[in-house]
Design a protein around this motif. Structure first.
Motif, PDB file in Angstrom:
ATOM      1  N   LEU A 153     -84.030 -30.088  -6.667  1.00  0.00           N
ATOM      2  CA  LEU A 153     -85.139 -30.544  -5.842  1.00  0.00           C
ATOM      3  C   LEU A 153     -86.025 -29.378  -5.394  1.00  0.00           C
ATOM      4  N   GLY A 154     -87.313 -29.570  -5.594  1.00  0.00           N
ATOM      5  CA  GLY A 154     -88.280 -28.570  -5.173  1.00  0.00           C
ATOM      6  C   GLY A 154     -88.378 -27.364  -6.074  1.00  0.00           C
ATOM      7  N   ILE A 155     -87.644 -27.368  -7.175  1.00  0.00           N
ATOM      8  CA  ILE A 155     -87.626 -26.234  -8.098  1.00  0.00           C
ATOM      9  C   ILE A 155     -88.274 -26.655  -9.418  1.00  0.00           C
ATOM     10  N   SER A 156     -89.226 -25.859  -9.882  1.00  0.00           N
ATOM     11  CA  SER A 156     -89.917 -26.187 -11.126  1.00  0.00           C
ATOM     12  C   SER A 156     -88.957 -26.100 -12.313  1.00  0.00           C
ATOM     13  N   GLY A 157     -88.972 -27.133 -13.144  1.00  0.00           N
ATOM     14  CA  GLY A 157     -88.134 -27.163 -14.338  1.00  0.00           C
ATOM     15  C   GLY A 157     -88.961 -27.396 -15.578  1.00  0.00           C
ATOM     16  N   THR A 158     -88.405 -27.061 -16.732  1.00  0.00           N
ATOM     17  CA  THR A 158     -89.094 -27.313 -17.999  1.00  0.00           C
ATOM     18  C   THR A 158     -88.158 -28.055 -18.944  1.00  0.00           C
ATOM     19  N   TYR A 159     -88.774 -28.794 -19.872  1.00  0.00           N
ATOM     20  CA  TYR A 159     -87.989 -29.518 -20.873  1.00  0.00           C
ATOM     21  C   TYR A 159     -88.828 -29.680 -22.128  1.00  0.00           C
ATOM     22  N   ASN A 160     -88.298 -29.217 -23.251  1.00  0.00           N
ATOM     23  CA  ASN A 160     -88.989 -29.375 -24.532  1.00  0.00           C
ATOM     24  C   ASN A 160     -88.301 -30.468 -25.330  1.00  0.00           C
ATOM     25  N   ILE A 161     -89.075 -31.448 -25.785  1.00  0.00           N
ATOM     26  CA  ILE A 161     -88.467 -32.610 -26.440  1.00  0.00           C
ATOM     27  C   ILE A 161     -88.165 -32.367 -27.919  1.00  0.00           C
ATOM     28  N   GLY A 162     -88.719 -31.297 -28.485  1.00  0.00           N
ATOM     29  CA  GLY A 162     -88.487 -31.069 -29.916  1.00  0.00           C
ATOM     30  C   GLY A 162     -89.240 -32.107 -30.720  1.00  0.00           C
ATOM     31  N   TRP A 163     -90.524 -31.852 -30.968  1.00  0.00           N
ATOM     32  CA  TRP A 163     -91.406 -32.889 -31.530  1.00  0.00           C
ATOM     33  C   TRP A 163     -90.916 -33.433 -32.867  1.00  0.00           C
ATOM     34  N   VAL A 164     -90.251 -32.617 -33.646  1.00  0.00           N
ATOM     35  CA  VAL A 164     -89.790 -33.065 -34.961  1.00  0.00           C
ATOM     36  C   VAL A 164     -88.853 -34.253 -34.848  1.00  0.00           C
ATOM     37  N   THR A 165     -88.141 -34.392 -33.735  1.00  0.00           N
ATOM     38  CA  THR A 165     -87.191 -35.505 -33.573  1.00  0.00           C
ATOM     39  C   THR A 165     -87.885 -36.847 -33.388  1.00  0.00           C
ATOM     40  N   THR A 166     -89.183 -36.838 -33.049  1.00  0.00           N
ATOM     41  CA  THR A 166     -89.896 -38.103 -32.852  1.00  0.00           C
ATOM     42  C   THR A 166     -90.306 -38.745 -34.168  1.00  0.00           C
ATOM     43  N   HIS A 167     -90.410 -37.927 -35.238  1.00  0.00           N
ATOM     44  CA  HIS A 167     -90.905 -38.405 -36.543  1.00  0.00           C
ATOM     45  C   HIS A 167     -92.321 -38.959 -36.426  1.00  0.00           C
ATOM     46  N   LEU A 168     -93.097 -38.412 -35.495  1.00  0.00           N
ATOM     47  CA  LEU A 168     -94.475 -38.854 -35.277  1.00  0.00           C
ATOM     48  C   LEU A 168     -95.447 -37.748 -35.678  1.00  0.00           C
ATOM     49  N   PRO A 169     -96.645 -38.120 -36.118  1.00  0.00           N
ATOM     50  CA  PRO A 169     -97.651 -37.101 -36.398  1.00  0.00           C
ATOM     51  C   PRO A 169     -98.134 -36.455 -35.102  1.00  0.00           C
ATOM     52  N   LYS A 170     -98.642 -35.256 -35.197  1.00  0.00           N
ATOM     53  CA  LYS A 170     -99.175 -34.603 -34.009  1.00  0.00           C
ATOM     54  C   LYS A 170    -100.503 -35.239 -33.625  1.00  0.00           C
ATOM     55  N   GLY A 171    -100.866 -35.102 -32.359  1.00  0.00           N
ATOM     56  CA  GLY A 171    -102.085 -35.726 -31.867  1.00  0.00           C
ATOM     57  C   GLY A 171    -101.991 -36.003 -30.385  1.00  0.00           C
ATOM     58  N   GLU A 172    -102.817 -36.938 -29.909  1.00  0.00           N
ATOM     59  CA  GLU A 172    -102.835 -37.278 -28.483  1.00  0.00           C
ATOM     60  C   GLU A 172    -101.761 -38.317 -28.159  1.00  0.00           C
ATOM     61  N   TYR A 173    -101.035 -38.065 -27.080  1.00  0.00           N
ATOM     62  CA  TYR A 173     -99.981 -38.978 -26.628  1.00  0.00           C
ATOM     63  C   TYR A 173     -99.948 -39.012 -25.101  1.00  0.00           C
ATOM     64  N   TYR A 174     -99.178 -39.981 -24.594  1.00  0.00           N
ATOM     65  CA  TYR A 174     -98.957 -40.099 -23.154  1.00  0.00           C
ATOM     66  C   TYR A 174     -97.526 -39.671 -22.837  1.00  0.00           C
ATOM     67  N   PHE A 175     -97.367 -39.002 -21.700  1.00  0.00           N
ATOM     68  CA  PHE A 175     -96.070 -38.466 -21.308  1.00  0.00           C
ATOM     69  C   PHE A 175     -95.761 -38.853 -19.866  1.00  0.00           C
ATOM     70  N   ARG A 176     -94.442 -38.884 -19.560  1.00  0.00           N
ATOM     71  CA  ARG A 176     -94.031 -39.232 -18.199  1.00  0.00           C
ATOM     72  C   ARG A 176     -92.608 -38.745 -17.942  1.00  0.00           C
ATOM     73  N   VAL A 177     -92.329 -38.404 -16.674  1.00  0.00           N
ATOM     74  CA  VAL A 177     -90.993 -37.999 -16.248  1.00  0.00           C
ATOM     75  C   VAL A 177     -90.484 -39.012 -15.234  1.00  0.00           C
ATOM     76  N   GLY A 178     -89.190 -39.363 -15.329  1.00  0.00           N
ATOM     77  CA  GLY A 178     -88.581 -40.277 -14.374  1.00  0.00           C
ATOM     78  C   GLY A 178     -87.274 -39.715 -13.837  1.00  0.00           C
ATOM     79  N   ALA A 179     -86.872 -40.172 -12.667  1.00  0.00           N
ATOM     80  CA  ALA A 179     -85.593 -39.759 -12.078  1.00  0.00           C
ATOM     81  C   ALA A 179     -85.051 -40.916 -11.263  1.00  0.00           C
ATOM     82  N   ARG A 180     -83.704 -40.995 -11.203  1.00  0.00           N
ATOM     83  CA  ARG A 180     -83.097 -42.083 -10.436  1.00  0.00           C
ATOM     84  C   ARG A 180     -81.797 -41.620  -9.780  1.00  0.00           C
ATOM     85  N   THR A 181     -81.428 -42.353  -8.738  1.00  0.00           N
ATOM     86  CA  THR A 181     -80.114 -42.193  -8.128  1.00  0.00           C
ATOM     87  C   THR A 181     -79.184 -43.235  -8.752  1.00  0.00           C
TER      88      THR A 181
END
Length: 239
Positions: free
Chosen positions: A195-223
């Motif tokens: 909490l309160g600490i900046s984190g990073t996460y790389n999804i590894g685009w090759v795993t999506t099997h999608l072409p490069k281009g414009e996309y939408y992104f989002r982060v979620g968290a739950r208890t």
């Protein structure tokens, strides 16, 4: 003569039938409504959620003729606003429930007028507030929580898609499918290291099997006790 007698015999029945058809129906159909929003008590902003299954507004009609009324649940939209029509005029108890938030207030008494709508808004504490940005296919995110949240964080998820409608219900991390959801379990990690600490996460685009281009992104968290809180949806280009 027999035909005349027959007509005379059924005449009273015809008069009764037409009299019944001429009676005015006094039933008044439901013509009231209610609308409003659920906002973060600290920021005053709508919560980032999903719809359906991102919470609801519960109405209980207060009428002595119906001492045990059945609940009326109105689905919260993704920006935690709501709207319902075709309700009976009268007095209701109203409360938000079953969403990624905690509500510490009392039920609200709302009077719904005939041929009108009443606005009822609520202030709540989300379990988490999430800020995020994306460069290429790397997320940078910060998750914070109000002091009222004493539940342990269980999971962080990262989403990508061609549509701005992004939540765990329209995503998949199943091998062999279009992969656009990544999960990071944090149930065994102390919250004060997240909490309160900046984190990073790389999804590894090759795993999506999608072409490069414009996309939408989002982060979620739950208890373990609530649904996901989300960051706002981010539009970014993968190069």
């Amino acid at each position: 003569m027999k035909k005349i007698k027959s007509l005379i015999a059924i005449l009273p029945l015809l008069i009764l039938l037409f009299s019944a058809c001429g009676k005015v129906d006094t039933y008044t159909p439901p013509n009231s409504g209610i609308f409003g929003k659920v906002v973060d008590a600290q920021t005053g902003l709508p919560l980032e959620s999903r719809s359906p299954n991102g919470g609801s507004i519960r109405l209980l009609q207060q009428d002595p003729k119906y001492p045990s009324p059945g609940p009326i649940d109105i689905i919260l939209q993704a920006k935690t606003n709501y709207n319902a029509e075709l309700l009976f005029a009268g007095t209701y108890k109203v409360v938000p429930r079953d969403g990624p938030f905690q509500y510490f207030g009392d039920t609200v008494k709302a009077v719904l007028p005939p041929n009108g709508k009443t606005q009822v808004d609520f202030k709540v504490d989300p379990y988490y507030r999430i800020a995020a940005s994306v460069v290429d296919s790397t997320f940078t995110y910060t998750i914070t929580a109000p002091t009222s949240n004493t539940s342990k964080m269980q999971e962080i998820i990262f989403l990508v898609g061609k549509s701005p409608i992004l939540d765990e219900s329209v995503s998949s991390n199943t091998t062999g499918m279009y992969i656009n959801l990544w999960k990071k379990s944090v149930s065994g990690v102390a919250d004060n290291t997240i909490l309160g600490i900046s984190g990073t996460y790389n999804i590894g685009w090759v795993t999506t099997h999608l072409p490069k281009g414009e996309y939408y992104f989002r982060v979620g968290a739950r208890t373990s006790v609530a649904r996901y809180n989300y960051s706002p949806v981010i539009k970014a280009t993968v190069h």
